[in-house]
Design a protein around this motif. Structure first.
Motif, PDB file in Angstrom:
ATOM      1  N   VAL A  78       0.843  -1.200   0.000  1.00 20.93           N
ATOM      2  CA  VAL A  78       0.000   0.000   0.000  1.00 20.93           C
ATOM      3  C   VAL A  78       0.880   1.254   0.000  1.00 20.93           C
ATOM      4  N   ASN A  79       0.482   2.213  -0.852  1.00 25.64           N
ATOM      5  CA  ASN A  79       1.105   3.522  -0.931  1.00 25.64           C
ATOM      6  C   ASN A  79       0.949   4.230   0.417  1.00 25.64           C
ATOM      7  N   LEU A  80       2.065   4.518   1.116  1.00 25.57           N
ATOM      8  CA  LEU A  80       1.935   5.034   2.488  1.00 25.57           C
ATOM      9  C   LEU A  80       2.907   6.166   2.769  1.00 25.57           C
ATOM     10  N   THR A  81       2.392   7.218   3.415  1.00 23.85           N
ATOM     11  CA  THR A  81       3.260   8.276   3.924  1.00 23.85           C
ATOM     12  C   THR A  81       3.129   8.308   5.433  1.00 23.85           C
ATOM     13  N   ILE A  82       4.269   8.265   6.130  1.00 21.74           N
ATOM     14  CA  ILE A  82       4.231   8.418   7.581  1.00 21.74           C
ATOM     15  C   ILE A  82       4.713   9.816   7.922  1.00 21.74           C
ATOM     16  N   VAL A  83       3.871  10.541   8.662  1.00 21.67           N
ATOM     17  CA  VAL A  83       4.209  11.911   9.032  1.00 21.67           C
ATOM     18  C   VAL A  83       4.595  11.935  10.502  1.00 21.67           C
ATOM     19  N   ASP A  84       5.835  12.294  10.793  1.00 21.60           N
ATOM     20  CA  ASP A  84       6.226  12.401  12.198  1.00 21.60           C
ATOM     21  C   ASP A  84       5.863  13.788  12.717  1.00 21.60           C
ATOM     22  N   ALA A  85       4.708  13.860  13.404  1.00 20.81           N
ATOM     23  CA  ALA A  85       4.257  15.137  13.960  1.00 20.81           C
ATOM     24  C   ALA A  85       4.356  15.102  15.480  1.00 20.81           C
ATOM     25  N   SER A  86       5.219  14.245  16.006  1.00 20.14           N
ATOM     26  CA  SER A  86       5.253  14.058  17.465  1.00 20.14           C
ATOM     27  C   SER A  86       5.627  15.334  18.213  1.00 20.14           C
TER      28      SER A  86
END
Ligand code: XMP
Length: 326
Positions: A78-86
């Motif tokens: 699956v086409n996935l973007t992980i955004v680190d907004a921690s």
């Protein structure tokens, strides 16, 4: 009467019809069963025209974002973007103790980060046309609850959802799981070759570890709780008990207790462990562990985690307790 194979065929055809030749869809994934199954189904239907976004809000389980990346992107394609907004989430949570306030901050910040990411995708890939659809992993019981609004959970605690996204972004909603119960979503997941370990996963709340840290949320507190949670679940799995328990987690209490280590007096934090069995989470019974397992978990937590010198086990049913402490 219908079979899951028929359901998959029909639903994929329906999604393709809705999206046409070029329609693009985005959806949030959490690592939970529902969003993963929904994402995999979208991928089967329209491939890379579906784009999943995972927001790392800083209050996830240890290594959760990395694991979702491996499973959803590497294994399931699956086409996935992980955004680190921690950093953003943790700075907005600074000093906040009220649980409803924590939920609100996390819910609002999530929408904000998700929208920004969707806008980025839209402008980065203009040639592919605008994103028109938002995937939601809504199940049949959620559909019923939002119609009748009878569930006590809906009134006692604000359960975070992404309904607000639709109005802001003018996205149309696509809900491929809306006719299914939880058991059926699991069966669908197995049919779509999603690993059993994921299909059997316990639920994890949207506001994450923020509602399991009873005082203010800091990075240091999150790290302590992540370690306790990891040891607890590791031992539950090793004992072969994970599937018999509906939900298990650790809670970090906002008190300190006196202890002893070698010839030294300690004054450190307390962890509470919770495990429940439940059909639908409207009611729940606390789980009776074999004493040896609890002994092992307690000794590992106090030995391996700096800052924890005491472990307690929660023996409260729902009602009068809720599953979560906050
Ligand atoms: P309670 O604590 O209300 O929990 O007995 C019942 C189930 O709901 C989950 N829960 C949440 N899930 N956002 C979520 O997505 C929330 O704010 C939230 N609060 C509770 C809880 O983990 C349990 O499975």
């Amino acid at each position: 009467d219908w079979t899951m194979e028929e359901f998959v065929g029909k639903e994929i055809a329906r999604i393709r019809e809705i999206c046409g030749e070029t329609g693009r869809v985005i959806g949030a994934v959490s690592g939970g069963v529902d969003s993963t199954v929904a994402a995999k189904l979208m991928h089967e239907a329209i491939g890379d025209r579906f784009h999943a976004i995972m927001v790392d809000n800083g209050v996830l389980r240890r290594d959760e974002a990395a694991q979702v990346n491996v499973m959803l992107n590497k294994d399931l394609g699956v086409n996935l973007t992980i955004v680190d907004a921690s950093d953003l989430f943790l700075s907005r949570l600074e000093g906040v103790e009220d649980p409803e306030q924590k939920r609100k901050i996390i819910g609002n910040t999530f929408i904000h980060v998700f929208e920004a990411e969707a806008a980025k995708l839209d402008s980065a890939e203009v040639d592919k046309g605008k994103i028109e659809w938002l995937l939601q992993g809504t199940l049949y019981p959620d559909v019923i609850e939002s119609i009748s609004f009878k569930g006590p959970s809906a009134t006692i605690k604000t359960h975070h959802n992404v309904g607000g996204l639709l109005e802001d972004m003018r996205l149309k909603l696509i809900e491929p799981l809306r006719e299914l119960f939880k058991d059926e979503v699991r069966a669908l997941g197995r049919l779509l070759s999603i690993p059993a370990s994921l299909v059997q996963r316990h639920p994890f709340p949207g506001p994450g570890l923020a509602i399991r840290i009873l005082g203010p949320v800091t990075r240091a507190q999150v790290q302590i709780l992540q370690q306790a949670d990891a040891i607890y679940l590791e031992e539950i799995r090793a004992a072969g008990l994970y599937e018999r328990i509906s939900q298990a987690f650790a809670v970090l209490l906002p008190v300190r207790a006196v202890g002893v280590m070698g010839d030294r007096r300690t004054y450190e934090q307390v962890v509470a462990l919770r495990a429940v069995q439940s059909e639908d989470f409207m009611t729940a019974d606390w789980f009776v562990f074999p004493p040896d397992i609890l002994r092992r978990i307690s000794s590992r937590i106090t030995n391996e985690i700096a800052g924890i010198n005491r472990v307690t086990y929660d023996i409260t049913s729902k009602p009068p307790g809720t599953v979560e402490w906050l």
